[in-house]
Design a protein around this motif. Structure first.
Motif, mmCIF file in Angstrom:
data_model
loop_
_atom_site.group_PDB
_atom_site.id
_atom_site.type_symbol
_atom_site.label_atom_id
_atom_site.label_comp_id
_atom_site.label_asym_id
_atom_site.label_seq_id
_atom_site.Cartn_x
_atom_site.Cartn_y
_atom_site.Cartn_z
ATOM 1 N N ILE A 76 0.799 -1.178 -0.158
ATOM 2 C CA ILE A 76 -0.074 0.046 0.035
ATOM 3 C C ILE A 76 0.858 1.431 -0.025
ATOM 4 C CG2 ILE A 76 -1.922 -1.251 0.987
ATOM 5 C CD1 ILE A 76 -1.023 0.483 3.843
ATOM 6 N N GLY A 77 2.084 1.063 -0.067
ATOM 7 C CA GLY A 77 2.969 2.374 -0.082
ATOM 8 C C GLY A 77 3.968 2.362 1.138
ATOM 9 N N TYR A 78 4.063 1.432 1.843
ATOM 10 C CA TYR A 78 4.885 1.355 3.220
ATOM 11 C C TYR A 78 6.066 2.223 2.921
ATOM 12 C CZ TYR A 78 1.979 -2.534 4.375
ATOM 13 O OH TYR A 78 0.643 -3.310 4.574
ATOM 14 N N PHE A 79 7.180 1.843 2.021
ATOM 15 C CA PHE A 79 8.330 2.715 1.822
ATOM 16 C C PHE A 79 8.200 3.512 0.536
ATOM 17 C CE2 PHE A 79 9.396 -1.393 4.017
ATOM 18 C CZ PHE A 79 10.080 -0.922 5.018
ATOM 19 N N THR A 80 7.254 3.279 -0.510
ATOM 20 C CA THR A 80 7.200 3.969 -1.487
ATOM 21 C C THR A 80 6.708 5.572 -1.143
ATOM 22 O OG1 THR A 80 6.250 2.385 -3.099
ATOM 23 C CG2 THR A 80 5.428 4.530 -3.596
ATOM 24 N N LEU A 84 8.969 9.294 -1.465
ATOM 25 C CA LEU A 84 8.624 10.479 -2.264
ATOM 26 C C LEU A 84 8.139 11.444 -1.278
ATOM 27 C CD1 LEU A 84 5.824 8.135 -4.335
ATOM 28 C CD2 LEU A 84 8.047 9.528 -5.434
ATOM 29 N N VAL A 85 7.391 11.440 -0.233
ATOM 30 C CA VAL A 85 6.991 12.412 0.715
ATOM 31 C C VAL A 85 8.038 12.958 1.535
ATOM 32 C CG1 VAL A 85 5.424 12.956 2.503
ATOM 33 C CG2 VAL A 85 4.573 11.501 0.965
ATOM 34 N N LYS A 86 8.990 12.068 1.957
ATOM 35 C CA LYS A 86 10.092 12.801 3.051
ATOM 36 C C LYS A 86 11.267 12.679 2.429
ATOM 37 C CE LYS A 86 7.418 13.013 6.583
ATOM 38 N NZ LYS A 86 6.914 14.219 7.478
ATOM 39 N N ALA A 101 -3.980 -4.169 -2.902
ATOM 40 C CA ALA A 101 -3.057 -2.995 -2.364
ATOM 41 C C ALA A 101 -2.573 -2.163 -3.393
ATOM 42 C CB ALA A 101 -1.687 -4.112 -1.996
ATOM 43 N N VAL A 102 -3.032 -2.459 -4.817
ATOM 44 C CA VAL A 102 -2.602 -1.527 -5.604
ATOM 45 C C VAL A 102 -3.527 -0.460 -5.670
ATOM 46 C CG1 VAL A 102 -2.693 -1.290 -8.204
ATOM 47 C CG2 VAL A 102 -1.129 -3.032 -7.259
ATOM 48 N N SER A 103 -4.759 -0.918 -5.420
ATOM 49 C CA SER A 103 -5.846 0.214 -5.269
ATOM 50 C C SER A 103 -5.618 1.097 -4.178
ATOM 51 C CB SER A 103 -7.215 -0.406 -4.965
ATOM 52 O OG SER A 103 -8.208 0.429 -4.756
ATOM 53 N N ALA A 104 -5.107 0.718 -3.018
ATOM 54 C CA ALA A 104 -4.787 1.431 -1.820
ATOM 55 C C ALA A 104 -3.652 2.202 -2.149
ATOM 56 C CB ALA A 104 -4.404 0.635 -0.717
ATOM 57 N N LEU A 105 -2.677 1.722 -2.879
ATOM 58 C CA LEU A 105 -1.430 2.341 -3.150
ATOM 59 C C LEU A 105 -1.711 3.696 -4.034
ATOM 60 C CD1 LEU A 105 1.815 2.791 -3.474
ATOM 61 C CD2 LEU A 105 1.566 1.177 -5.234
ATOM 62 N N LYS A 106 -2.464 3.470 -4.968
ATOM 63 C CA LYS A 106 -2.831 4.702 -6.001
ATOM 64 C C LYS A 106 -3.806 5.594 -5.052
ATOM 65 C CE LYS A 106 -3.048 2.120 -10.301
ATOM 66 N NZ LYS A 106 -3.795 1.525 -11.012
ATOM 67 N N LYS A 107 -4.444 5.222 -4.143
ATOM 68 C CA LYS A 107 -5.366 6.084 -3.141
ATOM 69 C C LYS A 107 -4.317 7.047 -2.333
ATOM 70 C CE LYS A 107 -9.169 6.215 -0.133
ATOM 71 N NZ LYS A 107 -10.367 5.756 0.237
ATOM 72 N N ASN A 108 -3.135 6.383 -1.926
ATOM 73 C CA ASN A 108 -2.414 6.950 -0.956
ATOM 74 C C ASN A 108 -1.554 8.026 -1.429
ATOM 75 O OD1 ASN A 108 -3.213 5.365 1.359
ATOM 76 N ND2 ASN A 108 -1.932 3.818 0.957
ATOM 77 N N LEU A 109 -0.950 7.720 -2.903
ATOM 78 C CA LEU A 109 -0.193 8.585 -3.738
ATOM 79 C C LEU A 109 -0.941 9.669 -3.820
ATOM 80 C CD1 LEU A 109 0.954 6.054 -6.252
ATOM 81 C CD2 LEU A 109 2.597 7.504 -4.650
ATOM 82 N N ARG A 110 -2.429 9.884 -4.058
ATOM 83 C CA ARG A 110 -3.491 10.952 -4.205
ATOM 84 C C ARG A 110 -3.271 11.550 -2.912
ATOM 85 N NH1 ARG A 110 -6.033 7.391 -7.245
ATOM 86 N NH2 ARG A 110 -7.650 6.798 -5.638
ATOM 87 N N LEU A 111 -3.521 10.979 -1.743
ATOM 88 C CA LEU A 111 -3.751 11.539 -0.407
ATOM 89 C C LEU A 111 -2.625 12.255 0.005
ATOM 90 C CD1 LEU A 111 -5.335 8.637 1.772
ATOM 91 C CD2 LEU A 111 -6.197 11.096 1.432
ATOM 92 N N ASN A 112 -1.129 11.740 -0.400
ATOM 93 C CA ASN A 112 -0.099 12.540 -0.197
ATOM 94 C C ASN A 112 0.416 13.352 -1.232
ATOM 95 O OD1 ASN A 112 0.688 11.188 2.609
ATOM 96 N ND2 ASN A 112 -0.068 9.523 1.562
ATOM 97 N N GLY A 113 -0.312 13.609 -2.335
ATOM 98 C CA GLY A 113 0.037 14.490 -3.117
ATOM 99 C C GLY A 113 1.212 14.214 -4.081
#
Length: 142
Positions: A76-80, A84-86, A101-113
């Motif tokens: 879901i983006g644990y290290f991705t 990217l963000v930090k 997990a891919v669906s959650a990862l894409k949502k998390n990328l949007r949530l974190n800009g």
């Protein structure tokens, strides 16, 4: 309200958690804030690994401003997301084969800009991972 259960011992480590209330009209999506990063996922379908917080903090401190990163087994983006963000990675390729997990990862990328700096590659890392493009490769098998 939900009940946590053991993560299933299969290739995609599915959640066994159960949504208890409300049962009607609700889903299992939750949002978790950790180290200034939002992680959202359906806890009834996808597991969340809270045990790698120290490693995520370490990754967040890497100097990646002008670097391309390949994250294999991205989940879901644990290290991705820390890259990217930090850590400020210029671009990241995230490989993941679990469609939930891919669906959650894409949502998390949007949530974190940071969706504009990430290419999500859905499928087996052995077949999908690009070759010769990354300064760093993350193998999230902790």
């Amino acid at each position: 309200i939900g009940r946590q259960r053991e993560v299933q011992d299969n290739e995609i480590r599915e959640s066994s958690a159960e949504l208890l209330w409300p049962r009607e009209g609700a889903d299992g999506w939750v949002k978790h804030l950790e180290n200034g990063i939002f992680y959202s996922f359906d806890f009834t379908k996808c597991m969340f690994s809270s045990g790698n917080g120290t490693e995520k903090l370490r990754v967040a401190g890497f100097p990646c401003k002008d670097e391309v990163v390949l994250d294999m087994f991205a989940g879901i983006g644990y290290f991705t997301l820390p890259y990217l963000v930090k850590a400020g990675a210029k671009h990241l390729y995230a490989c993941e084969w679990n469609p939930v997990a891919v669906s959650a990862l894409k949502k998390n990328l949007r949530l974190n800009g940071c969706e504009d700096r990430c290419t999500v590659l859905e499928g087996n890392c052995a077949a999908k991972a690009p070759v010769g493009v990354a300064h760093r490769v993350n193998l999230g098998l902790i």
